[in-house]
Design a protein around this motif. Structure first.
Motif, short mmCIF file in Angstrom:
data_model
loop_
_atom_site.label_atom_id
_atom_site.label_comp_id
_atom_site.label_asym_id
_atom_site.label_seq_id
_atom_site.Cartn_x
_atom_site.Cartn_y
_atom_site.Cartn_z
N SER A 91 1.17 16.94 61.29
CA SER A 91 2.35 16.07 61.93
C SER A 91 1.78 15.09 62.86
O SER A 91 0.77 15.55 63.51
N THR A 132 5.53 9.87 55.38
CA THR A 132 6.54 10.83 54.91
C THR A 132 7.27 11.14 56.57
O THR A 132 6.48 11.78 57.22
N SER A 134 10.37 13.45 57.87
CA SER A 134 11.10 14.57 57.47
C SER A 134 12.08 14.84 58.71
O SER A 134 11.86 14.47 59.85
N ARG A 136 15.04 17.94 59.93
CA ARG A 136 15.72 19.24 59.80
C ARG A 136 16.76 19.43 60.80
O ARG A 136 16.39 19.14 62.06
N SER A 154 13.75 14.56 53.54
CA SER A 154 12.71 13.69 53.68
C SER A 154 12.70 12.48 52.99
O SER A 154 13.15 12.44 51.98
N TYR A 156 9.79 8.82 51.92
CA TYR A 156 8.67 8.20 51.85
C TYR A 156 8.78 6.75 52.34
O TYR A 156 9.79 6.11 51.65
N ILE A 166 17.66 9.12 55.58
CA ILE A 166 17.23 10.63 55.21
C ILE A 166 18.69 11.14 54.99
O ILE A 166 19.71 11.19 55.80
#
Length: 179
Positions: A91, A132, A134, A136, A154, A156, A166
Motif C-alpha cells: 500500500s 488501485t 480499495s 473497506r 475497489s 482501478y 467505489i
C-alpha cells in the motif's frame, strides 16, 4: 468537553499553517489519535492524489465503524500479474474515516501527506500512474481485524481520471466461515 467539530477545526487550521505535513509511517499512524487522521483527507485540492465517493446499498453502520481507503500502485492488467508474485504490491497510502453519524455515500480524498514513509516513491508527475483504490467498511473500527460483516470494494483509476466511484459489497464466501 469540547465538540469534535471544534477540535477538528483547530487541528485543520493548525495543519494549514504548517509549511509541510510530515510523512507518517504505518506504525506511527496507528498511535495517532482518531481525530487527527480525517484532517489529512481535507488537504488542498492540488495536494490530492486521488479522490472519489464510496457507496454501499443498505449498509448497516455500527457505532464504532470506520471506512478505510487504501491506495496501491497498479491497475487492472498489473493486478492480474500480481497474483503470480510472491509478494503483493504494498500500500502507498491509507485514510481512515470514522463513520459515527455518517451514512453512505461518503466522499474521500487521499492527499500526498497520507503517503506512507516506507512506501515506494511515486513520480513527481503522477497524473497517468495506474492505481488501485480499495475501501473497506470495518464494523469494529480496528484496521487489523476482519469481520464477517465488513464490506469491501475497489476500483482501478489514475489521478487524472474522474473521481473514483467505489461500491462496497460483502466480503464473499470466506466471510460466511468467519461467523
Amino acid at each position: 468537553m469540547q465538540s469534535p467539530r471544534l477540535i477538528l477545526a483547530v487541528l485543520a487550521s493548525s495543519a494549514a499553517l504548517a509549511p509541510t505535513a510530515p510523512r507518517v509511517d504505518r506504525r506511527t499512524a496507528l498511535a495517532l489519535p482518531l481525530a487527527v487522521v480525517p484532517v489529512a483527507a481535507r488537504a488542498a485540492t492540488d495536494d490530492v492524489i486521488v479522490s472519489g465517493t464510496v457507496s454501499a446499498a443498505d449498509a448497516v453502520v455500527g457505532p464504532d465503524a470506520a471506512l478505510y481507503v487504501t491506495m496501491r500502485r497498479g491497475g487492472a492488467p498489473q493486478a492480474a500479474f500480481s497474483k503470480f508474485k510472491a509478494v503483493p504490491e504494498p500500500s502507498l497510502a491509507a485514510v481512515r474515516i470514522p463513520m459515527k453519524g455518517k451514512s453512505f455515500p461518503v466522499d474521500f480524498a487521499i492527499p500526498r501527506s497520507a503517503l506512507f514513509a516506507d512506501a515506494p516513491a511515486l513520480p513527481a508527475e503522477i497524473k497517468d500512474v495506474a492505481l488501485t483504490v480499495s475501501a473497506r467498511l470495518d464494523q469494529d473500527g480496528v484496521a487489523a481485524t476482519r469481520g464477517p460483516d465488513d464490506l469491501v470494494g475497489s476500483v482501478y483509476t489514475t489521478p487524472s481520471s474522474a473521481p473514483a466511484a467505489i461500491t462496497l459489497e460483502p466480503r464473499g464466501v470466506v466471510s460466511n466461515f468467519m461467523k
